[in-house]
Design an enzyme around this catalytic site. Structure first.
Site, short mmCIF file in Angstrom:
data_model
loop_
_atom_site.label_atom_id
_atom_site.label_comp_id
_atom_site.label_asym_id
_atom_site.label_seq_id
_atom_site.Cartn_x
_atom_site.Cartn_y
_atom_site.Cartn_z
N LYS A 191 0.89 -1.19 0.00
CA LYS A 191 0.00 0.00 0.00
C LYS A 191 0.91 1.22 0.00
O LYS A 191 1.41 1.62 1.04
CB LYS A 191 -0.88 -0.03 1.25
CG LYS A 191 -2.22 0.69 1.11
CD LYS A 191 -2.15 2.14 0.71
CE LYS A 191 -1.88 3.07 1.87
NZ LYS A 191 -1.65 4.46 1.43
N GLU A 266 9.52 1.80 11.02
CA GLU A 266 10.55 2.83 10.82
C GLU A 266 9.81 4.15 10.86
O GLU A 266 9.01 4.45 9.97
CB GLU A 266 11.23 2.66 9.46
CG GLU A 266 11.77 1.28 9.16
CD GLU A 266 13.04 0.95 9.91
OE1 GLU A 266 13.45 1.76 10.77
OE2 GLU A 266 13.61 -0.11 9.65
N CYS A 300 13.97 11.00 6.70
CA CYS A 300 13.77 10.57 8.10
C CYS A 300 15.03 10.76 8.92
O CYS A 300 14.97 11.10 10.09
CB CYS A 300 13.30 9.13 8.15
SG CYS A 300 14.41 7.99 7.33
N GLU A 398 9.44 17.09 14.46
CA GLU A 398 9.92 16.78 13.12
C GLU A 398 9.23 17.70 12.11
O GLU A 398 8.00 17.71 12.02
CB GLU A 398 9.62 15.32 12.78
CG GLU A 398 10.18 14.91 11.43
CD GLU A 398 9.84 13.47 11.05
OE1 GLU A 398 8.69 13.06 11.21
OE2 GLU A 398 10.77 12.77 10.58
#
Ligand code: NAD
Length: 509
Positions: A191, A266, A300, A398
């Site tokens: 997906k 992750e 990331c 973030e």
């Protein structure tokens, strides 16, 4: 001439874009069962350029059934590792042979600079090659109990793996999961992220050309809360490998709990780059500029907090700001571009809100808004805030864009406390020429991965993943093989083993 006309002239639209993006289930491209679609934007014009099938629970059920049948009845899990390996190498060959087209589509759909998208396409091929090699070299443990037993590990694929991926480097991150999941003999339902479904639509043709049996790879597009959620809650999907935001990871963790699924996560990051006064400052400036502005800052492992020892702080900030102002923002397809367009207007708004917030939380020394000449599209100037306090939101949260916070420190202890002072723990970059300090700091910092005097340069054999809110479990090399397989212990009796008799017949004495 208006701005938008200028943009239309300059903007690169790849030739032969698909007229629609479909699912791929059991070897066939299919629309959603209810016919629903969603519009996909390109980040330079922010106009819908294609409609993609919007998968729901029924489409996921269909895909899982196809993957389940391929797993229980098809050849893939039962093939010799060498046979699977050959197909994986062919996949890598096909990906390599199309790297320019892949990069063109990826850059158009995500806004990543074309040169960096090309690097990601090559890395995707390398992911398949790496696991193709690993699977034929794979050895499993055998344990001998002299004269009594021999015990061995029978490693088996698990079944249908659900792979859920983000939009920042879509094709590469898909390959990062597809490589080991397929190498170990599982079948999959992927997906991809709804912002960027274009490059994933190339997988079916690549896999068919390489000879992957039908039903082994299935693709369902759609929203996370529909298609992603249905995959997470499907009882016949024992594994979910997820890459995305920490908050989505938490939600998936809860949703998968009733099914006791295997999870690999992750998640987000706010990684520190720590520059000590004894470091090679020029190399540190280059690396920390690249570390937060490459991939548009949508990375990331971005070193988005730079901690600098006070003795060199002013010099560092000045050099950093001067160089950041020279970083070239431009159209994604231009080979000279270093920062392209952020993926989506929603994400652009989020990043811009942090840029505005930063103006009250730090000292703006570079960037701070939209670059001149890019009045439309999701363009953000490389933005640098100095003197950022550790409790500032731009230090803690973030941002996932070309925005960096710089903070001074005096001692090693203070640097470590600052480095560890967020909920995240993905990567850390340490710059020093002092050997003892380098190792002591690396070992104490709360990060899944540490780079010493280096940028983020990966060795695919090493564990990849974060601690704290940055992830659950590590993939990379043999850790990925472990995640996608069951290690069944088989115990064989060779001689006399413990075998007491309960219910022994009574004997006369
Ligand atoms: P996201 O969490 O919004 O979405 C990721 C994927 O999850 C998408 O495919 C989305 O459709 C799906 N999803 C959303 N809600 C879901 C649900 N309820 N159930 C199942 N699936 C659902 O993340 P994003 O915005 O696409 O990606 C950016 C994030 O990814 C950043 O936080 C970044 O740090 C992280 N990231 C981490 C790594 C890593 O290796 N640690 C790598 C790349 C990106």
């Amino acid at each position: 001439m208006t701005d938008s006309t200028t943009l239309t002239v300059e903007r690169h639209v790849p030739a032969d874009l698909p007229d629609r993006i479909l699912h791929y289930i059991g070897g066939e491209s299919v629309p959603s069962l209810d016919g629903d679609t969603f519009g996909v934007l390109d980040p330079v014009s922010n106009e819908v350029y294609v409609e993609a099938a919007a998968g729901k629970k029924a489409d996921i059920e269909r895909a899982v059934e196809a993957a389940r049948t391929a797993f229980t009845e098809g050849p893939w899990p039962r093939m010799l590792p060498r046979e699977r390996s050959r197909i994986l190498h062919r996949i890598a060959d096909v990906v390599e042979s199309r790297d320019a087209r892949l990069a063109e589509l990826e850059s158009f759909d995500t806004g990543l600079p074309i040169t960096q998208a090309l690097g990601q396409a090559r890395r995707a091929a390398e992911n398949f090659r790496f696991f193709a090699d690993l699977i034929v070299a794979q050895a499993d443990d055998t344990y001998k109990v002299p004269g009594r037993q021999i015990n061995y590990v029978n490693r088996k694929p698990i079944g249908v793996a659900g792979l859920i991926t983000p939009w920042n480097t879509p094709f590469m991150l898909e390959s990062w999961k597809l490589g080991p999941a397929l190498a170990t003999g599982n079948t999959v339902v992927l997906k991809p992220a709804e912002f960027t479904p274009l490059s994933a639509s190339l997988w079916p043709e690549i896999f068919e050309e390489a000879g992957l049996p039908a039903g082994v790879f299935n693709l369902v597009n759609g929203m996370g809360e529909d298609a992603g959620d249905a995959l997470v809650k499907h009882p016949d999907v024992p594994l979910i490998s997820f890459t995305g935001e920490s908050s989505t990871g938490q939600l998936i963790f809860g949703n998968a709990a009733p099914y006791l699924k295997g999870l690999s996560m992750e998640l987000g990051g706010k990684s520190p780059a720590v520059v000590f006064a004894d470091a090679d400052i020029e190399a540190a400036v280059d690396a920390t500029i690249f570390g937060v502005f490459s991939l548009n800052g949508e990375r990331c492992t971005a070193g988005s907090r730079i901690l600098v020892q006070r003795d060199v702080y002013d010099e560092f900030v000045e050099r950093y700001a001067t160089q950041a102002k020279r970083v070239r923002v431009g159209l994604p397809h231009d080979p000279a571009t270093e920062v392209g367009a952020l993926v989506h207007p929603e994400h652009f708004e989020k990043v811009m809100s942090y840029v505005e917030l930063g103006k009250s939380e730090g000292r703006l020394v570079a960037g701070g808004g939209r670059p001149a000449g890019h009045e439309t599209g999701n363009f953000v100037e490389p933005t640098v805030f100095a003197d950022v306090a550790p409790d500032a939101r731009i230090f803690q949260e973030e941002i996932f864009g070309p925005v960096v916070a710089i903070t001074p420190f005096d001692t090693d202890e203070e640097a470590l406390a600052l480095a560890n002072n967020t909920k995240y723990g993905l990567a850390a970059y340490i710059w020093t020429n002092d050997l003892k300090r380098a190792h002591n700091f690396s070992q104490s910092v709360e990060a899944g991965m540490v780079w010493l005097n280096s940028n983020n340069v990966r060795d695919l054999r090493t564990p990849f993943g974060g601690v704290k809110a940055s992830g659950l479990g590590h993939e990379g090399g043999y850790r990925s093989i472990d995640f996608y397989t069951d290690q069944q212990s088989v115990h064989i009796t060779l001689g006399k083993v413990h075998n007491p008799t309960f219910g022994r017949e009574a004997t006369d004495h």
